[in-house]
Design a protein around this motif. Structure first.
Motif, PDB file in Angstrom:
ATOM      1  N   VAL A 294       0.838  -1.203   0.000  1.00 13.90           N
ATOM      2  CA  VAL A 294       0.000   0.000   0.000  1.00 13.90           C
ATOM      3  C   VAL A 294       0.873   1.253   0.000  1.00 13.90           C
ATOM      4  CG1 VAL A 294      -1.692   1.333   1.319  1.00 13.90           C
ATOM      5  CG2 VAL A 294      -1.994  -1.132   1.052  1.00 13.90           C
ATOM      6  N   ALA A 295       1.968   1.233   0.724  1.00 13.65           N
ATOM      7  CA  ALA A 295       2.886   2.379   0.736  1.00 13.65           C
ATOM      8  C   ALA A 295       3.460   2.624  -0.650  1.00 13.65           C
ATOM      9  CB  ALA A 295       4.011   2.145   1.739  1.00 13.65           C
ATOM     10  N   ALA A 296       3.792   1.554  -1.379  1.00 13.56           N
ATOM     11  CA  ALA A 296       4.304   1.706  -2.744  1.00 13.56           C
ATOM     12  C   ALA A 296       3.247   2.332  -3.646  1.00 13.56           C
ATOM     13  CB  ALA A 296       4.733   0.349  -3.286  1.00 13.56           C
ATOM     14  N   VAL A 297       2.019   1.880  -3.511  1.00 12.13           N
ATOM     15  CA  VAL A 297       0.917   2.452  -4.301  1.00 12.13           C
ATOM     16  C   VAL A 297       0.758   3.934  -3.998  1.00 12.13           C
ATOM     17  CG1 VAL A 297      -1.586   2.421  -4.633  1.00 12.13           C
ATOM     18  CG2 VAL A 297      -0.311   0.259  -4.536  1.00 12.13           C
ATOM     19  N   GLU A 298       0.814   4.291  -2.731  1.00  9.40           N
ATOM     20  CA  GLU A 298       0.620   5.688  -2.332  1.00  9.40           C
ATOM     21  C   GLU A 298       1.709   6.600  -2.879  1.00  9.40           C
ATOM     22  OE1 GLU A 298       0.394   5.301   1.890  1.00  9.40           O
ATOM     23  OE2 GLU A 298      -1.776   4.896   1.890  1.00  9.40           O
ATOM     24  N   ALA A 299       2.912   6.081  -3.100  1.00  9.69           N
ATOM     25  CA  ALA A 299       3.987   6.897  -3.675  1.00  9.69           C
ATOM     26  C   ALA A 299       3.620   7.352  -5.078  1.00  9.69           C
ATOM     27  CB  ALA A 299       5.291   6.100  -3.693  1.00  9.69           C
ATOM     28  N   PHE A 300       3.023   6.475  -5.865  1.00  8.09           N
ATOM     29  CA  PHE A 300       2.573   6.860  -7.205  1.00  8.09           C
ATOM     30  C   PHE A 300       1.428   7.866  -7.117  1.00  8.09           C
ATOM     31  CE2 PHE A 300       4.707   2.839  -8.064  1.00  8.09           C
ATOM     32  CZ  PHE A 300       5.414   3.134  -9.214  1.00  8.09           C
ATOM     33  N   GLU A 301       0.508   7.617  -6.219  1.00  9.72           N
ATOM     34  CA  GLU A 301      -0.637   8.531  -6.068  1.00  9.72           C
ATOM     35  C   GLU A 301      -0.167   9.913  -5.653  1.00  9.72           C
ATOM     36  OE1 GLU A 301      -4.102   5.304  -4.818  1.00  9.72           O
ATOM     37  OE2 GLU A 301      -2.939   6.292  -3.254  1.00  9.72           O
ATOM     38  N   ASP A 302       0.771   9.986  -4.705  1.00 10.59           N
ATOM     39  CA  ASP A 302       1.274  11.273  -4.237  1.00 10.59           C
ATOM     40  C   ASP A 302       2.016  12.021  -5.348  1.00 10.59           C
ATOM     41  OD1 ASP A 302       0.246  10.602  -1.799  1.00 10.59           O
ATOM     42  OD2 ASP A 302       2.180  10.261  -0.808  1.00 10.59           O
ATOM     43  N   ALA A 303       2.626  11.276  -6.269  1.00 14.57           N
ATOM     44  CA  ALA A 303       3.359  11.898  -7.374  1.00 14.57           C
ATOM     45  C   ALA A 303       2.443  12.229  -8.545  1.00 14.57           C
ATOM     46  CB  ALA A 303       4.478  10.960  -7.839  1.00 14.57           C
ATOM     47  N   GLY A 304       1.181  11.910  -8.416  1.00 21.43           N
ATOM     48  CA  GLY A 304       0.234  12.167  -9.495  1.00 21.43           C
ATOM     49  C   GLY A 304       0.441  11.260 -10.687  1.00 21.43           C
ATOM     50  N   ARG A 305       1.003  10.100 -10.464  1.00 24.92           N
ATOM     51  CA  ARG A 305       1.291   9.145 -11.534  1.00 24.92           C
ATOM     52  C   ARG A 305       0.324   7.968 -11.464  1.00 24.92           C
ATOM     53  NH1 ARG A 305       5.281  11.167 -15.093  1.00 24.92           N
ATOM     54  NH2 ARG A 305       6.743  12.414 -13.868  1.00 24.92           N
ATOM     55  N   PRO A 306      -0.007   7.389 -12.591  1.00 24.41           N
ATOM     56  CA  PRO A 306      -0.822   6.172 -12.549  1.00 24.41           C
ATOM     57  C   PRO A 306      -0.047   5.043 -11.874  1.00 24.41           C
ATOM     58  CG  PRO A 306      -0.017   6.583 -14.773  1.00 24.41           C
ATOM     59  CD  PRO A 306       0.322   7.800 -13.971  1.00 24.41           C
ATOM     60  N   VAL A 307      -0.748   4.225 -11.125  1.00 22.23           N
ATOM     61  CA  VAL A 307      -0.100   3.091 -10.459  1.00 22.23           C
ATOM     62  C   VAL A 307       0.113   1.988 -11.494  1.00 22.23           C
ATOM     63  CG1 VAL A 307      -0.232   1.411  -8.591  1.00 22.23           C
ATOM     64  CG2 VAL A 307      -1.249   3.691  -8.301  1.00 22.23           C
ATOM     65  N   PRO A 308       1.346   1.543 -11.696  1.00 26.51           N
ATOM     66  CA  PRO A 308       1.598   0.501 -12.702  1.00 26.51           C
ATOM     67  C   PRO A 308       1.205  -0.870 -12.156  1.00 26.51           C
ATOM     68  CG  PRO A 308       3.627   1.001 -11.549  1.00 26.51           C
ATOM     69  CD  PRO A 308       2.587   1.952 -11.001  1.00 26.51           C
ATOM     70  N   PRO A 309       1.257  -1.903 -12.972  1.00 27.58           N
ATOM     71  CA  PRO A 309       1.040  -3.257 -12.461  1.00 27.58           C
ATOM     72  C   PRO A 309       1.966  -3.523 -11.275  1.00 27.58           C
ATOM     73  CG  PRO A 309       1.050  -3.285 -14.852  1.00 27.58           C
ATOM     74  CD  PRO A 309       1.447  -1.898 -14.442  1.00 27.58           C
ATOM     75  N   ILE A 310       1.428  -4.162 -10.246  1.00 24.91           N
ATOM     76  CA  ILE A 310       2.159  -4.329  -8.990  1.00 24.91           C
ATOM     77  C   ILE A 310       1.770  -5.654  -8.347  1.00 24.91           C
ATOM     78  CG2 ILE A 310       0.379  -3.078  -7.681  1.00 24.91           C
ATOM     79  CD1 ILE A 310       2.626  -1.967  -5.883  1.00 24.91           C
ATOM     80  N   SER A 311       2.699  -6.217  -7.596  1.00 23.32           N
ATOM     81  CA  SER A 311       2.382  -7.418  -6.814  1.00 23.32           C
ATOM     82  C   SER A 311       2.314  -7.056  -5.345  1.00 23.32           C
ATOM     83  CB  SER A 311       3.431  -8.512  -7.036  1.00 23.32           C
ATOM     84  OG  SER A 311       4.691  -8.139  -6.523  1.00 23.32           O
ATOM     85  N   GLY A 312       1.484  -7.782  -4.619  1.00 29.79           N
ATOM     86  CA  GLY A 312       1.345  -7.557  -3.184  1.00 29.79           C
ATOM     87  C   GLY A 312       1.204  -8.884  -2.470  1.00 29.79           C
ATOM     88  N   GLU A 313       0.297  -8.928  -1.500  1.00 21.17           N
ATOM     89  CA  GLU A 313       0.044 -10.166  -0.775  1.00 21.17           C
ATOM     90  C   GLU A 313      -1.395 -10.127  -0.276  1.00 21.17           C
ATOM     91  OE1 GLU A 313       2.728 -12.924   2.242  1.00 21.17           O
ATOM     92  OE2 GLU A 313       3.361 -10.897   1.735  1.00 21.17           O
ATOM     93  N   ASP A 314      -1.799 -11.137   0.496  1.00 20.26           N
ATOM     94  CA  ASP A 314      -3.216 -11.273   0.816  1.00 20.26           C
ATOM     95  C   ASP A 314      -3.643 -10.552   2.087  1.00 20.26           C
ATOM     96  OD1 ASP A 314      -1.632 -13.411   1.964  1.00 20.26           O
ATOM     97  OD2 ASP A 314      -3.471 -14.429   2.562  1.00 20.26           O
ATOM     98  N   GLN A 315      -2.907  -9.492   2.491  1.00 20.66           N
ATOM     99  CA  GLN A 315      -3.375  -8.652   3.584  1.00 20.66           C
ATOM    100  C   GLN A 315      -4.554  -7.812   3.112  1.00 20.66           C
ATOM    101  OE1 GLN A 315       0.554  -7.966   6.409  1.00 20.66           O
ATOM    102  NE2 GLN A 315      -0.311  -6.223   5.365  1.00 20.66           N
ATOM    103  N   GLN A 316      -5.467  -7.579   4.016  1.00 20.27           N
ATOM    104  CA  GLN A 316      -6.694  -6.881   3.656  1.00 20.27           C
ATOM    105  C   GLN A 316      -6.449  -5.447   3.194  1.00 20.27           C
ATOM    106  OE1 GLN A 316     -10.027  -8.140   3.485  1.00 20.27           O
ATOM    107  NE2 GLN A 316      -8.712  -9.955   3.451  1.00 20.27           N
ATOM    108  N   ASP A 317      -5.450  -4.760   3.754  1.00 26.73           N
ATOM    109  CA  ASP A 317      -5.237  -3.372   3.336  1.00 26.73           C
ATOM    110  C   ASP A 317      -4.876  -3.291   1.857  1.00 26.73           C
ATOM    111  OD1 ASP A 317      -2.684  -4.458   3.666  1.00 26.73           O
ATOM    112  OD2 ASP A 317      -1.874  -2.730   4.738  1.00 26.73           O
TER     113      ASP A 317
END
Length: 403
Positions: A294-317
């Protein structure tokens, strides 16, 4: 009445909540000299660096094959399923109940282990023949777990379950217990085959390959990939990266950075922000564990950039962010439901029933097609979707959720 002897942390420190995975251990394989990659892993790298000394071609090949295998067992109970089971006879351990089960736990120092521990206790509660369950928490310390295993051998345990803190260091303690009591090892392994059964999901290579192959399929040729790792020298994380390296080296993608985040959300966000500023555009993000996704996603959002394809895990957040922000994502898993299996295995052994020598559990991935299935309304952000706990007494409250 069940008697519980637990020296467990009442709650994990906030800093520990950033540590992602249960199976992390800094032990090295028995022979790193034999770890030189062959075949596809030997190809020229694409910004991925040298292959890890933890890489073992035979283990990689075996896990890749298991990803395609059909498990046996109840379709609705993946914690009872097994891939390519090789059963062993347990007649020598057969005895009448009731039973006293003992558990030497590496730690409850991250959310994955906390969810798993709750799941294991709930599984115990299902079985009236278990009248005593003694659990000792090693608090992430090898020397304490060695002492715990010795202590448990004097408590009249009918079976001993061990989740080792590290592999090589705990091997002598486990080997010493095997002649005295049937031993079940799960989550992390030991370098002896004396346990009656070893229970684990498919493994780190399968996790890393799942995420990397997803990015290879979603990112255009020449796209820039940022790889985020937690720590160096940790075997399950090293094998995740090893498998990803194989996939990226065979692709047309460019890995522009391989960075360690220490599992810290603020550091993750800072690293991603730096790469966005440096390159202008990052086309995909691979992670060896998803606690800071989620922190990685927020970095793109804060920069005004589209979030690229990303991998995560099965945490609810992460799953909630994925759904709400309509991300292009995948979540490989290291299923928490494996904490149910040792209890089931111990009872089978004590009843003289066969169990797999290596109990390979299925390791599904969460995709866009099944995302809604794993989103759990009312569950806390750090809850793991593959807990296998929905049918257990006390769900959802015992796992911090609300109905």
């Amino acid at each position: 009445m069940r008697s519980y002897s637990r020296r467990l942390l009442a709650s994990a420190a906030l800093a520990a909540l950033t540590l992602p995975m249960a199976a992390c251990t800094s032990d090295k394989p028995v022979s790193s000299a034999s770890a030189a990659p062959a075949g596809p892993a030997a190809r020229e790298d694409k910004g991925t660096g040298a292959q890890s000394k933890f890489f073992m071609q035979a283990d990689y090949d075996a896990q890749m094959a298991m990803r395609r295998a059909q498990p046996t067992g109840p379709a609705d109970k993946p914690w009872e399923q097994s891939i390519d089971p090789r059963p062993v006879d347990t007649a020598e351990y057969k005895k009448a109940g009731p039973y006293h089960l003992c558990f030497s736990n590496a730690a409850v120092n991250n959310p994955w282990r906390q969810v798993g521990w709750k799941t294991m206790q709930a599984e115990v509660a299902l079985h009236k023949e278990i009248t005593e369950f003694t659990a000792l928490d090693a608090e992430g310390k090898d020397d304490k777990q060695i002492s715990d295993i010795a202590e448990l051998q004097g408590k009249g345990c009918d079976a001993l379950i061990v989740s080792p803190n590290t592999t090589a260091t705990l091997t002598p303690a486990v080997a010493g217990a095997c002649p005295k009591v049937p031993v079940i090892v799960f989550d992390r392994g030991v370098q002896t085959d004396c346990p009656v059964t070893f229970i684990k999901p498919i493994g780190g290579y399968a996790f890393g390959a799942e995420a990397a192959e997803f990015l290879v399929g979603k990112v255009r040729a020449g796209g820039k990939i940022l790889a985020l790792r937690i720590l160096p020298g940790v075997d399950v994380l090293e094998t995740r990266w090893s498998a990803a390296k194989v996939a990226f080296d065979q692709s047309d993608l460019e890995v522009v950075g391989v960075e360690f985040t220490d599992g810290d959300a603020a550091k993750t966000k800072s690293i991603v922000s730096d790469y966005i500023q440096r390159y202008g555009k990052i086309d995909g993000v691979w992670m060896d564990a998803g606690a800071t996704a989620v922190a990685a996603v927020e970095a793109f959002e804060d920069a005004g950039r589209p979030v690229p394809p990303i991998s995560g895990e099965d945490q609810q957040d992460f799953l909630r962010k994925w759904s709400d922000a309509k991300l292009t994502a995948i979540a490989p898993t290291y299923p928490t439901y494996q904490w149910r299996t040792p209890i089931i295995a111990a009872l089978k052994i004590l009843k003289g029933e066969q169990v797999p020598k290596v109990w390979n559990l299925p390791q599904p991935a969460i995709t866009q097609e099944n995302l809604a299935t794993y989103l759990k309304p009312g569950m806390p952000p750090l809850h793991y979707a593959l807990c296998g706990c929905e049918d257990l007494p006390g769900y959802p409250a015992k796992w911090g959720g609300s109905s």
